[in-house]
Motif scaffolding. Structure first.
Motif, short mmCIF file in Angstrom:
data_model
loop_
_atom_site.label_atom_id
_atom_site.label_comp_id
_atom_site.label_asym_id
_atom_site.label_seq_id
_atom_site.Cartn_x
_atom_site.Cartn_y
_atom_site.Cartn_z
N GLY A 73 0.81 -1.22 0.00
CA GLY A 73 0.00 0.00 0.00
C GLY A 73 0.84 1.26 0.00
N VAL A 74 1.85 1.33 0.88
CA VAL A 74 2.67 2.53 0.95
C VAL A 74 3.54 2.66 -0.31
N SER A 75 4.03 1.53 -0.82
CA SER A 75 4.82 1.58 -2.06
C SER A 75 3.98 2.13 -3.21
N ALA A 76 2.74 1.64 -3.32
CA ALA A 76 1.87 2.10 -4.42
C ALA A 76 1.53 3.57 -4.27
N LEU A 77 1.14 3.99 -3.06
CA LEU A 77 0.78 5.39 -2.86
C LEU A 77 1.98 6.31 -3.05
N GLY A 78 3.16 5.88 -2.58
CA GLY A 78 4.37 6.69 -2.75
C GLY A 78 4.73 6.85 -4.21
N GLN A 79 4.69 5.77 -4.97
CA GLN A 79 4.99 5.86 -6.40
C GLN A 79 3.97 6.74 -7.11
N LEU A 80 2.73 6.62 -6.70
CA LEU A 80 1.66 7.40 -7.34
C LEU A 80 1.87 8.90 -7.07
N LEU A 81 2.16 9.26 -5.83
CA LEU A 81 2.34 10.67 -5.48
C LEU A 81 3.55 11.25 -6.19
N LEU A 82 4.70 10.55 -6.13
CA LEU A 82 5.89 11.05 -6.80
C LEU A 82 5.69 11.11 -8.32
N GLY A 83 5.01 10.11 -8.86
CA GLY A 83 4.76 10.09 -10.30
C GLY A 83 3.87 11.24 -10.73
N LEU A 84 2.85 11.55 -9.92
CA LEU A 84 1.94 12.66 -10.27
C LEU A 84 2.67 14.00 -10.21
N LEU A 85 3.49 14.20 -9.19
CA LEU A 85 4.25 15.45 -9.08
C LEU A 85 5.22 15.61 -10.25
N ALA A 86 5.93 14.53 -10.58
CA ALA A 86 6.90 14.60 -11.69
C ALA A 86 6.17 14.80 -13.02
N ALA A 87 5.07 14.10 -13.22
CA ALA A 87 4.33 14.24 -14.48
C ALA A 87 3.78 15.65 -14.63
N TYR A 88 3.28 16.22 -13.54
CA TYR A 88 2.79 17.61 -13.58
C TYR A 88 3.91 18.57 -14.00
N ALA A 89 5.10 18.36 -13.42
CA ALA A 89 6.23 19.23 -13.77
C ALA A 89 6.61 19.07 -15.24
N PHE A 90 6.64 17.83 -15.73
CA PHE A 90 7.04 17.60 -17.12
C PHE A 90 6.04 18.19 -18.10
N VAL A 91 4.75 18.14 -17.78
CA VAL A 91 3.72 18.56 -18.73
C VAL A 91 3.41 20.05 -18.62
N PHE A 92 3.29 20.57 -17.40
CA PHE A 92 2.78 21.93 -17.24
C PHE A 92 3.85 22.94 -16.82
N ARG A 93 4.97 22.51 -16.28
CA ARG A 93 6.01 23.44 -15.85
C ARG A 93 7.19 23.49 -16.81
N ARG A 94 7.47 22.39 -17.47
CA ARG A 94 8.56 22.29 -18.45
C ARG A 94 9.88 22.86 -17.90
N PRO A 95 10.49 22.21 -16.91
CA PRO A 95 11.77 22.71 -16.38
C PRO A 95 12.86 22.57 -17.43
N PRO A 96 14.01 23.26 -17.25
CA PRO A 96 15.13 23.11 -18.19
C PRO A 96 15.55 21.64 -18.29
N LEU A 97 15.90 21.26 -19.51
CA LEU A 97 16.35 19.88 -19.79
C LEU A 97 15.27 18.85 -19.47
N SER A 98 14.00 19.26 -19.56
CA SER A 98 12.92 18.33 -19.22
C SER A 98 12.92 17.12 -20.16
#
Length: 270
Positions: A73-98
């Motif tokens: 449960g914690v592994s799944a929720l942790g991966q989900l939270l980190l994945g959502l934050l990273a995906a948001y940054a890649f799609v909507f924030r576009r950091p340098p060298l994304s």
């Protein structure tokens, strides 16, 4: 019409073939111990719950189920939270060298987790996290699969909705809690179930890190039972295997349609 019937027949045969090992295992778990090798056919003898009684008496299944639930449960929720934050940054924030960073995420998916066992084990041991839940869970959070799948999903999310929220003064937390998570809840739930099943079925990593009996997860407990007091007790061993497999099988059957849609969506857009 004939072609459609043939396709359905092939699918039915393939399903039977895939389910045959689990069905046979289930039939053995209900067979009296003295009759296990009397016939090769499943359900050829009166069914009994004796094997399950033996397993539940000899193994603290409640403890193992709780350990597995926490780990998965914690592994799944942790991966989900980190994945959502990273995906948001890649799609909507576009950091340098994304583009380069996302390529590294994809590259990490090509590296089998088993290759990382040794460095992960040494790191966990030096941190003093052997036989602890953080030691079990932290290396699982580094998988890039959730980030990849959620990034592909968010590419189709209307950017105008988030821009309107920004103009209205919404913070990043508001965007997540009031827009992104509610709007993508079915996909997030399907991905969480997929990650949960993957963690539930993990064997080698929990075997390396959590080798103390009170920290066993179900897969490790069944393996220890097979190599210890359950050796040659094939009926109880089959019953223990069924008990370890049944929760994830039921979970998948309950949500299989949404899980398959989410996986296909990521595959097509990938």
């Amino acid at each position: 019409m004939l072609r459609k019937a043939l396709v359905h027949l092939l699918l039915f045969l393939a399903t039977l073939l895939l389910l045959a090992p689990f069905g046979y295992q289930f039939s053995l778990s209900l067979t009296p111990p003295e009759a296990l090798f009397a016939s090769p056919w499943p359900f050829a003898h009166p069914i009994t719950l004796e094997n399950y009684r033996v397993v539940l008496e000899k193994l603290p299944m409640a403890r193992y189920v709780l350990n597995t639930l926490v780990f998965a449960g914690v592994s799944a929720l942790g991966q989900l939270l980190l994945g959502l934050l990273a995906a948001y940054a890649f799609v909507f924030r576009r950091p340098p060298l994304s583009g380069l960073l996302f390529s590294l995420f994809v590259l990490s998916m090509l590296v089998p987790f088993v290759v990382t066992y040794l460095p992960n084990y040494l790191l966990v041991a030096r941190l003093g996290l052997l036989n602890t839940f953080p030691g079990l869970i932290l290396p699982m959070l580094t998988a890039g699969y959730a980030t990849f799948l959620l990034r592909q999903h968010l590419l189709s999310f209307p950017r105008e909705i988030l821009e309107a929220a920004w103009v209205d003064g919404a913070s990043t937390r508001d965007l997540f809690l009031q827009i992104l998570i509610p709007a993508n809840l079915p996909t997030l739930a399907a991905l969480a179930i997929t990650l949960f099943i993957g963690a539930w079925n993990q064997f080698i990593w929990p075997l390396l890190v959590a080798n103390r009996p009170d920290m066993y997860v179900l897969t490790v407990a069944v393996q220890r039972f097979a190599g210890g007091e359950g050796a040659n007790a094939w009926g109880p061993l089959m019953a223990a295997s069924v008990l370890a497999t049944l929760p994830t099988l039921l979970l998948y059957l309950a949500f299989h349609r949404r899980i398959l849609e989410t996986l296909m969506e990521g595959g097509v857009r990938g």
